[in-house]
Design a protein around this motif. Structure first.
Motif, PDB file in Angstrom:
ATOM      1  N   ARG A 165       0.953  -1.305  -0.139  1.00  0.00           N
ATOM      2  CA  ARG A 165      -0.180   0.206  -0.223  1.00  0.00           C
ATOM      3  C   ARG A 165       0.935   1.391   0.144  1.00  0.00           C
ATOM      4  O   ARG A 165       1.772   1.421   0.732  1.00  0.00           O
ATOM      5  CB  ARG A 165      -1.020  -0.025   1.229  1.00  0.00           C
ATOM      6  N   ASP A 166       0.582   2.069  -0.921  1.00  0.00           N
ATOM      7  CA  ASP A 166       1.458   3.152  -0.833  1.00  0.00           C
ATOM      8  C   ASP A 166       1.783   3.999   0.399  1.00  0.00           C
ATOM      9  O   ASP A 166       2.901   4.429   0.603  1.00  0.00           O
ATOM     10  CB  ASP A 166       0.863   4.501  -1.961  1.00  0.00           C
ATOM     11  N   ASP A 167       0.731   4.105   1.444  1.00  0.00           N
ATOM     12  CA  ASP A 167       0.795   4.829   2.631  1.00  0.00           C
ATOM     13  C   ASP A 167       2.120   4.038   3.480  1.00  0.00           C
ATOM     14  O   ASP A 167       2.676   4.801   4.338  1.00  0.00           O
ATOM     15  CB  ASP A 167      -0.196   4.721   3.515  1.00  0.00           C
TER      16      ASP A 167
END
Ligand code: ATP
Ligand code: ZN
Length: 284
Positions: A50-52
């Protein structure tokens, strides 16, 4: 030894990240349902996350480098280096308010409740503008907050503005302009640094080529000099005689931004048979 790169598993940055690696000549089996894959022709392992989470993984050294929106990097405040912008994933982090609100200027935000997934970046922006607004952190669907009475305004990512439009919101202030960037751990061992340097060299070549076009044209000899002045080229344009007497062929490289202006001037100088093609790689 392999360099480990973290990219978004699915979402707005996924495809462009894969495409960039492919254009760098790196073959990876696109394993959407896998956690990681290995490149077959370059010492690179790809982790899909996930990018986060990417800045944290890079800080922890689980990944050596990563591709992530600058917005995420600036919000997460992890210990990682921002190496270079990649030219895709462009968007703005903006403050928007309902269309019918009596917003005049930025001071209209004083005392208002703003919903966002970017509390730290927004907090800095408000402090810089000496505003006391209430930040209401929510993790998703920020754009519905004003309609359900949760906030007076939102601070969210915008690209075309269609999501704002659908939700009857108007963009008022740009807090940050963002695009995908390459980040890296600040403590790579020399062997990994070497692989990263090779990758950076390839990325620069791909980035350069995307910004330029290769142009070929024919021109009467008496106009060649004036045309050359319009075409900077990498060193200077190549000029070759044509089989037809009194005519030359000119080859050069032009920046995409200058392209249409130059074309008009070239035609005005008698250029004919103008061909323009993309460039695959460009080493300066
Ligand atoms: P994940 O499941 O990985 O957490 P996400 O839903 O948080 O995904 P995406 O919506 O796929 O993330 O956006 C990823 C990044 O794409 C953003 O952080 C931002 O840098 C960039 N981006 C570009 N345009 C937009 C846009 N219009 N809205 C949101 N993000 C955008
Ligand atoms: Zn995310």
């Amino acid at each position: 030894m392999k360099l480990k790169i973290a990219i978004q598993k699915s979402g707005r940055l996924h495809e462009d990240s894969i495409k960039l690696l492919k254009e760098c000549g790196i073959d990876i089996n696109n394993g959407v349902n896998r956690l990681k894959t290995e490149a077959s022709n370059f010492p690179l392992e790809v982790l899909y996350l996930r990018d986060d989470d990417i800045p944290q993984y890079v800080e922890d050294g689980v990944a050596d480098i990563g591709i992530v929106g600058e917005n995420v990097m600036l919000e997460k405040r992890k210990n990682a280096l921002s190496l270079l912008p990649l030219g895709f994933g462009k968007c703005r982090l903006s403050i928007a308010v309902p269309k019918n609100s009596d917003y005049k200027d930025i001071s209209s935000l004083e005392g208002k409740k703003i919903a966002t997934s970017y509390p730290l970046i927004l907090g800095d922006f408000l402090a810089k503008n000496k505003l006391n607004s209430e930040i209401h952190e929510i993790s998703g669907s920020v754009e519905i907050a004003p309609n359900v009475g949760l906030a007076d305004a939102i601070c969210d990512l915008v690209s075309s503005g269609s999501t704002l439009f659908i939700n009857n919101l108007e963009e008022k202030e740009v807090v940050l302009k963002s695009e995908a960037i390459l980040i890296s751990s600040d403590q790579l061992i020399p062997g990994k640094q070497q692989i990263l340097d090779q990758l950076l060299f390839r990325i620069q070549a791909v980035k350069q080529s995307r910004k330029h076009k290769y142009i070929l044209l024919n021109a009467p000899d008496e106009n060649v000099e004036r045309i050359i002045r319009l075409l900077p080229g990498m060193k200077s344009p190549t000029v070759l005689p044509l089989a037809v007497k009194g005519w030359s062929s000119i080859h050069s490289v032009v920046h995409e931004d200058d392209f249409w202006n130059i074309i008009q001037s070239l035609k005005a100088e008698g250029a004919q048979g103008i061909l323009v093609t993309g460039i695959e790689k460009m080493i300066l």
